[in-house]
Design a protein around this motif. Structure first.
Motif, PDB file in Angstrom:
ATOM      1  N   GLY A   1     -18.098 -16.830 -52.429  1.00 50.09           N
ATOM      2  CA  GLY A   1     -16.929 -16.401 -51.877  1.00 50.09           C
ATOM      3  C   GLY A   1     -16.169 -16.924 -50.771  1.00 50.09           C
ATOM      4  O   GLY A   1     -16.681 -17.177 -49.659  1.00 50.09           O
ATOM      5  N   GLY A   2     -14.889 -17.870 -51.117  1.00 54.72           N
ATOM      6  CA  GLY A   2     -14.457 -18.570 -50.057  1.00 54.72           C
ATOM      7  C   GLY A   2     -13.103 -17.862 -49.313  1.00 54.72           C
ATOM      8  O   GLY A   2     -12.210 -18.479 -49.050  1.00 54.72           O
ATOM      9  N   GLY A   3     -13.334 -16.526 -49.131  1.00 56.53           N
ATOM     10  CA  GLY A   3     -12.214 -15.777 -48.234  1.00 56.53           C
ATOM     11  C   GLY A   3     -12.694 -15.954 -46.736  1.00 56.53           C
ATOM     12  O   GLY A   3     -13.240 -16.853 -46.542  1.00 56.53           O
ATOM     13  N   THR A   4     -12.199 -14.980 -46.182  1.00 52.60           N
ATOM     14  CA  THR A   4     -12.333 -15.036 -44.588  1.00 52.60           C
ATOM     15  C   THR A   4     -13.873 -15.108 -44.194  1.00 52.60           C
ATOM     16  O   THR A   4     -14.232 -15.924 -43.188  1.00 52.60           O
ATOM     17  CB  THR A   4     -11.501 -13.763 -43.921  1.00 52.60           C
ATOM     18  N   ALA A   5     -14.695 -14.495 -44.715  1.00 54.74           N
ATOM     19  CA  ALA A   5     -16.141 -14.374 -44.394  1.00 54.74           C
ATOM     20  C   ALA A   5     -16.731 -15.555 -44.804  1.00 54.74           C
ATOM     21  O   ALA A   5     -17.474 -16.241 -44.109  1.00 54.74           O
ATOM     22  CB  ALA A   5     -16.771 -12.976 -44.754  1.00 54.74           C
ATOM     23  N   GLY A   6     -16.809 -15.976 -45.980  1.00 60.37           N
ATOM     24  CA  GLY A   6     -17.565 -17.144 -46.564  1.00 60.37           C
ATOM     25  C   GLY A   6     -16.755 -18.338 -45.869  1.00 60.37           C
ATOM     26  O   GLY A   6     -17.808 -19.318 -45.800  1.00 60.37           O
ATOM     27  N   ALA A   7     -15.711 -18.623 -45.823  1.00 61.59           N
ATOM     28  CA  ALA A   7     -15.135 -19.829 -45.259  1.00 61.59           C
ATOM     29  C   ALA A   7     -15.543 -20.278 -43.826  1.00 61.59           C
ATOM     30  O   ALA A   7     -16.014 -21.239 -43.570  1.00 61.59           O
ATOM     31  CB  ALA A   7     -13.668 -19.933 -45.409  1.00 61.59           C
ATOM     32  N   THR A   8     -15.484 -18.909 -43.225  1.00 58.40           N
ATOM     33  CA  THR A   8     -15.937 -19.071 -41.527  1.00 58.40           C
ATOM     34  C   THR A   8     -17.363 -19.411 -41.594  1.00 58.40           C
ATOM     35  O   THR A   8     -17.984 -20.191 -40.991  1.00 58.40           O
ATOM     36  CB  THR A   8     -15.842 -17.683 -40.994  1.00 58.40           C
ATOM     37  N   ALA A   9     -18.397 -18.730 -42.547  1.00 59.90           N
ATOM     38  CA  ALA A   9     -19.578 -18.872 -42.390  1.00 59.90           C
ATOM     39  C   ALA A   9     -19.997 -20.470 -42.799  1.00 59.90           C
ATOM     40  O   ALA A   9     -20.955 -20.951 -42.033  1.00 59.90           O
ATOM     41  CB  ALA A   9     -20.540 -18.091 -43.408  1.00 59.90           C
TER      42      ALA A   9
ATOM     43  N   GLY B   1      -5.983 -23.865 -48.291  1.00 54.87           N
ATOM     44  CA  GLY B   1      -6.667 -24.526 -49.535  1.00 54.87           C
ATOM     45  C   GLY B   1      -8.096 -24.822 -48.780  1.00 54.87           C
ATOM     46  O   GLY B   1      -8.307 -24.407 -47.616  1.00 54.87           O
ATOM     47  N   TYR B   2      -9.048 -25.630 -49.252  1.00 58.65           N
ATOM     48  CA  TYR B   2     -10.294 -26.170 -48.981  1.00 58.65           C
ATOM     49  C   TYR B   2     -10.533 -27.379 -48.295  1.00 58.65           C
ATOM     50  O   TYR B   2     -11.667 -27.586 -48.260  1.00 58.65           O
ATOM     51  CB  TYR B   2     -11.482 -25.472 -49.888  1.00 58.65           C
ATOM     52  N   ALA B   3      -9.406 -28.126 -48.461  1.00 57.24           N
ATOM     53  CA  ALA B   3      -9.584 -29.522 -47.842  1.00 57.24           C
ATOM     54  C   ALA B   3     -10.301 -29.491 -46.488  1.00 57.24           C
ATOM     55  O   ALA B   3     -11.056 -30.466 -46.203  1.00 57.24           O
ATOM     56  CB  ALA B   3      -8.291 -30.457 -47.898  1.00 57.24           C
ATOM     57  N   GLY B   4      -9.907 -28.672 -45.583  1.00 55.98           N
ATOM     58  CA  GLY B   4     -10.275 -28.722 -44.234  1.00 55.98           C
ATOM     59  C   GLY B   4     -11.695 -28.525 -44.136  1.00 55.98           C
ATOM     60  O   GLY B   4     -12.494 -29.198 -43.437  1.00 55.98           O
ATOM     61  N   LEU B   5     -12.356 -27.768 -44.891  1.00 61.72           N
ATOM     62  CA  LEU B   5     -13.779 -27.695 -45.025  1.00 61.72           C
ATOM     63  C   LEU B   5     -14.390 -28.708 -45.664  1.00 61.72           C
ATOM     64  O   LEU B   5     -15.565 -29.015 -45.287  1.00 61.72           O
ATOM     65  CB  LEU B   5     -14.095 -26.069 -45.637  1.00 61.72           C
ATOM     66  N   GLU B   6     -13.730 -29.370 -46.593  1.00 61.45           N
ATOM     67  CA  GLU B   6     -14.254 -30.384 -47.320  1.00 61.45           C
ATOM     68  C   GLU B   6     -14.664 -31.559 -46.478  1.00 61.45           C
ATOM     69  O   GLU B   6     -15.621 -32.248 -46.396  1.00 61.45           O
ATOM     70  CB  GLU B   6     -13.676 -30.871 -48.771  1.00 61.45           C
ATOM     71  N   ARG B   7     -13.628 -31.850 -45.450  1.00 59.41           N
ATOM     72  CA  ARG B   7     -13.438 -32.771 -44.459  1.00 59.41           C
ATOM     73  C   ARG B   7     -14.792 -32.772 -43.441  1.00 59.41           C
ATOM     74  O   ARG B   7     -15.281 -33.550 -42.902  1.00 59.41           O
ATOM     75  CB  ARG B   7     -12.266 -32.843 -43.775  1.00 59.41           C
ATOM     76  N   ARG B   8     -15.437 -31.303 -43.396  1.00 63.35           N
ATOM     77  CA  ARG B   8     -16.556 -31.338 -42.395  1.00 63.35           C
ATOM     78  C   ARG B   8     -17.715 -31.507 -43.159  1.00 63.35           C
ATOM     79  O   ARG B   8     -18.886 -31.183 -42.664  1.00 63.35           O
ATOM     80  CB  ARG B   8     -16.505 -29.743 -42.149  1.00 63.35           C
ATOM     81  N   GLY B   9     -17.723 -31.900 -44.486  1.00 61.88           N
ATOM     82  CA  GLY B   9     -19.003 -32.053 -45.230  1.00 61.88           C
ATOM     83  C   GLY B   9     -19.621 -30.830 -45.935  1.00 61.88           C
ATOM     84  O   GLY B   9     -20.703 -31.158 -46.552  1.00 61.88           O
TER      85      GLY B   9
ATOM     86  N   PHE C   1      -6.168 -18.002 -35.785  1.00 66.18           N
ATOM     87  CA  PHE C   1      -7.344 -17.322 -36.931  1.00 66.18           C
ATOM     88  C   PHE C   1      -7.362 -18.445 -38.077  1.00 66.18           C
ATOM     89  O   PHE C   1      -8.789 -18.591 -38.364  1.00 66.18           O
ATOM     90  CB  PHE C   1      -6.945 -15.942 -37.009  1.00 66.18           C
ATOM     91  N   THR C   2      -6.292 -18.491 -38.770  1.00 67.79           N
ATOM     92  CA  THR C   2      -6.451 -19.264 -39.789  1.00 67.79           C
ATOM     93  C   THR C   2      -7.171 -20.670 -39.839  1.00 67.79           C
ATOM     94  O   THR C   2      -7.569 -21.286 -40.437  1.00 67.79           O
ATOM     95  CB  THR C   2      -5.234 -19.173 -40.867  1.00 67.79           C
ATOM     96  N   GLN C   3      -6.684 -21.411 -38.501  1.00 73.97           N
ATOM     97  CA  GLN C   3      -7.310 -22.576 -37.856  1.00 73.97           C
ATOM     98  C   GLN C   3      -8.710 -22.474 -37.882  1.00 73.97           C
ATOM     99  O   GLN C   3      -9.450 -23.357 -38.461  1.00 73.97           O
ATOM    100  CB  GLN C   3      -6.732 -22.954 -36.742  1.00 73.97           C
ATOM    101  N   ASP C   4      -9.425 -21.408 -37.296  1.00 70.43           N
ATOM    102  CA  ASP C   4     -10.664 -21.018 -37.199  1.00 70.43           C
ATOM    103  C   ASP C   4     -11.329 -21.021 -38.299  1.00 70.43           C
ATOM    104  O   ASP C   4     -12.478 -21.467 -38.623  1.00 70.43           O
ATOM    105  CB  ASP C   4     -10.939 -20.049 -36.513  1.00 70.43           C
ATOM    106  N   VAL C   5     -10.841 -20.365 -39.560  1.00 70.37           N
ATOM    107  CA  VAL C   5     -11.424 -20.196 -40.929  1.00 70.37           C
ATOM    108  C   VAL C   5     -11.291 -21.420 -41.625  1.00 70.37           C
ATOM    109  O   VAL C   5     -12.298 -21.701 -42.346  1.00 70.37           O
ATOM    110  CB  VAL C   5     -10.801 -18.937 -41.468  1.00 70.37           C
ATOM    111  N   PHE C   6     -10.337 -21.967 -41.621  1.00 75.71           N
ATOM    112  CA  PHE C   6     -10.010 -23.105 -42.907  1.00 75.71           C
ATOM    113  C   PHE C   6     -10.117 -24.347 -42.503  1.00 75.71           C
ATOM    114  O   PHE C   6     -10.114 -25.158 -43.191  1.00 75.71           O
ATOM    115  CB  PHE C   6      -8.783 -22.567 -43.804  1.00 75.71           C
ATOM    116  N   PHE C   7     -10.080 -24.702 -41.132  1.00 73.10           N
ATOM    117  CA  PHE C   7      -9.916 -26.056 -40.640  1.00 73.10           C
ATOM    118  C   PHE C   7     -11.339 -26.592 -39.970  1.00 73.10           C
ATOM    119  O   PHE C   7     -11.766 -25.913 -39.232  1.00 73.10           O
ATOM    120  CB  PHE C   7      -8.642 -26.434 -40.071  1.00 73.10           C
TER     121      PHE C   7
END
Ligand code: FAD
Length: 400
Positions: free
Chosen positions: A9-17, A61-69, A394-400
Motif C-alpha cells: 500500500g503506497g498510500g499515506t501510511a505505506g509511503a511514509t513508512a 507519484g512515486y519517483a521521489g521515493l524511488e530516488r531514495r533507493g 505534509f505531502t513533501q514528507d510523505v512522497f519526497f
C-alpha cells in the motif's frame, strides 16, 4: 545478506513508512507495492467538491521515493504467506523478513439495503479521492438551484472524523455562491461529532445554521440512520421510517479495514487489525506490522496525519528489530484543519504517547486542543493559510 522489508500500500501510511525505514537503515532493501500508478490525497479533496481546487492538484507519484533507493512495484497484492514469509502479487512473489501492511479502508455496503460497490459508481461515497470525487462534483454542478444535497454520514469508527462535516461546509459554500436556494441535509446515526461546537459556530456565521432559510441541516441519532436506498429515485429510508429524496446523494457507508487485511487474516471481530502499539506488529501474525486506517490505534483517529505518525514509529521499530534492538518509546501526534468556508478554517491538534507499560496509546494531558470559539475573523483566515501550508509540507514528507 541485507534484510528485506515489503510494504503493501503506497498510500499515506505505506509511503511514509518506506521513506523513514530507508532513512533509519539504508542497508535494508525496501520494496513498496502499490496497485495504482498515482495517489490522490483525500485531504483537500472536499475542496474539489466546493470548487476551490482541481483533482489534479491532489495527485502524487512515486519517483521521489524511488530516488531514495526504494523499489516501487505497481501491482496488486493478492495474498501474504505468513509462514513462508512472502507476499504474492500480480507481478510475482516477494520474500520478506518483515512486512508492513497499509491497505487503508473498505466499505460495509451491506449495512444499507441496495447500496453496493456498483451502485457507488452512480451514487458516490467519494471516500477515496479519485473518479468518485469528480463524479460528485459534476453532479453538484448539474444540480438545479433549489435542490437538496443529502449526505449520509457514517457510524464510528471511520476514516477522518471531521471530514463529513467539512464536506457539508464546502458544498454549502458552493451553494451560497452559485445555487443559493439549495440545501445540505446531513443524515447522521451519531449524536455528536468532532469539533462540533466550532463547526456549528461556523455554520451559523456563514450559512445561517439554526435559523429559517438555513443552508445546512444536521439530522442526528439512531432514527436518522439510513437503512435502505432506492437507486432510481435517489431516495433513502431511515431507521425511523422517513423517506427522503435527494437531488444529489452522497452515501458514506460504515467502514472496515482494506480487503487485503481480511484475506491475510490480520483482522479481528471488529473488522480492524489489532496490533502491539509499541511496534505496530500484528497480534495475529509475527513479522507483519499494520499501520494507517486499517489498524486499531485508539485513541489516535483514522487520519492521514495519524497514519504518518504511526508509519514513522513503525519504521523505527522495524529497523530496530532487524538490527537486534528493542523498539524505542515513540510518541504520536495528530492535527487536522477543516475548511468551513473561503476564509474560514478551524483546527484540532492531539499529542499521544505509549502508556507506562507500553501496551496502549494514551493522550498526553494538557497538550493539544482546538482553535477557540468566538475567534476573530483573522484567526479563521490564518487557519486557512496554515491548512494549505500543512498540505504542502505534509505531502513533501510523505512522497519526497
Ligand atoms: P490510504 O491512504 O487509503 O492508502 C492505502 C493504499 O493501499 C492505497 O493507495 C491503495 O491503492 C493501496 N492498496 C490497498 N490494497 C492493496 C493491494 N491489495 N495491493 C496493492 N495496493 C493496495 N486526513 C488528515 O490527516 N487530514 C485531513 O484533512 C483529511 N481529510 C480527509 C478528507 C476526506 C474527504 C477523506 C475521505 C479523508 C481525509 N483524511 C484526512 C484521512 C486520510 O485520507 C486517511 O486517514 C489516510 O489516507 C490513511 O492512510 P492509509 O495509508 O491507511 O490509507
Amino acid at each position: 545478506a541485507n534484510a528485506n522489508v515489503v510494504i503493501i500500500g503506497g498510500g499515506t501510511a505505506g509511503a511514509t513508512a518506506a521513506k523513514y525505514l530507508k532513512l533509519a537503515d539504508p542497508s535494508i532493501n525496501v520494496t513498496l507495492i502499490e496497485k495504482n500508478a498515482h495517489y490522490y490525497t483525500c485531504y483537500m479533496s472536499n475542496e474539489v467538491l466546493g470548487g476551490g481546487r482541481t483533482l489534479d492538484s491532489l495527485k502524487f507519484g512515486y519517483a521521489g521515493l524511488e530516488r531514495r533507493g526504494i523499489t516501487v512495484v505497481q501491482a496488486e497484492v493478492t495474498a501474504i504467506d505468513a509462514v513462508a514469509k512472502f507476499v504474492q502479487t500480480t507481478a510475482g512473489n516477494f520474500p520478506y523478513d518483515r512486512c508492513i501492511v497499509a491497505p487503508g479502508i473498505d466499505y460495509r455496503y451491506e449495512t444499507i439495503e441496495n447500496y453496493s460497490a456498483d451502485v457507488a459508481q452512480q451514487i458516490p461515497h467519494a471516500w477515496k479521492a479519485g473518479e468518485q470525487t469528480t463524479l460528485l462534483r459534476s453532479q453538484l454542478e448539474a444540480m438545479p438551484n433549489g435542490g437538496t444535497f443529502v449526505m449520509v454520514a457514517p457510524p464510528n469508527p471511520y476514516r477522518c472524523p471531521p471530514a463529513p462535516y467539512e464536506r457539508a461546509s464546502q458544498v454549502a459554500s458552493y451553494f451560497k455562491k452559485h445555487k443559493p436556494n439549495s440545501k445540505v441535509l446531513i443524515l447522521d446515526p451519531k449524536t455528536s461529532f468532532t469539533k462540533q461546537a466550532l463547526f456549528e459556530e461556523g455554520w451559523m456565521q456563514l450559512y445561517g445554521y439554526g435559523n429559517d432559510g438555513d443552508m445546512i441541516e444536521w439530522a442526528s441519532g439512531g432514527t436518522n440512520a439510513v437503512v435502505s436506498l432506492d437507486v432510481a429515485t435517489k431516495t433513502v429510508t431511515t431507521a425511523g421510517g422517513e423517506r427522503i429524496a435527494a437531488s444529489v446523494l452522497n452515501i458514506i457507508p460504515a467502514q472496515k479495514a482494506g480487503a487485503l487485511a481480511f484475506s491475510a487474516g490480520l483482522t479481528d471481530s471488529s473488522g480492524w487489525c489489532p496490533v502491539a502499539v509499541a511496534s505496530f506488529e500484528s497480534t495475529l501474525h509475527d513479522n507483519i506490522h499494520v499501520i494507517g486506517d486499517a489498524c486499531i490505534a485508539n485513541p489516535l483517529p483514522k487520519s492521514g496525519f495519524a497514519a504518518n505518525s504511526e508509519a514513522k514509529a513503525c519504521a523505527l521499530a522495524v529497523a530496530a528489530l532487524l538490527n537486534g534492538r528493542e523498539p524505542g518509546r515513540t510518541s504520536f501526534s495528530n492535527g487536522c484543519y477543516s475548511l468551513v468556508g473561503d476564509d474560514y478554517a478551524i483546527s484540532v491538534v492531539g499529542i499521544y504517547r505509549l502508556s507506562a507499560n507500553g501496551t496502549t496509546i494514551e493522550s498526553v494531558p494538557n497538550a493539544g486542543g482546538t482553535s477557540p470559539l468566538a475567534a476573530a475573523e483573522e484567526e479563521r483566515l490564518i487557519d486557512v493559510q496554515y491548512a494549505y501550508s500543512w498540505y504542502n509540507n505534509f505531502t513533501q514528507d510523505v512522497f519526497f
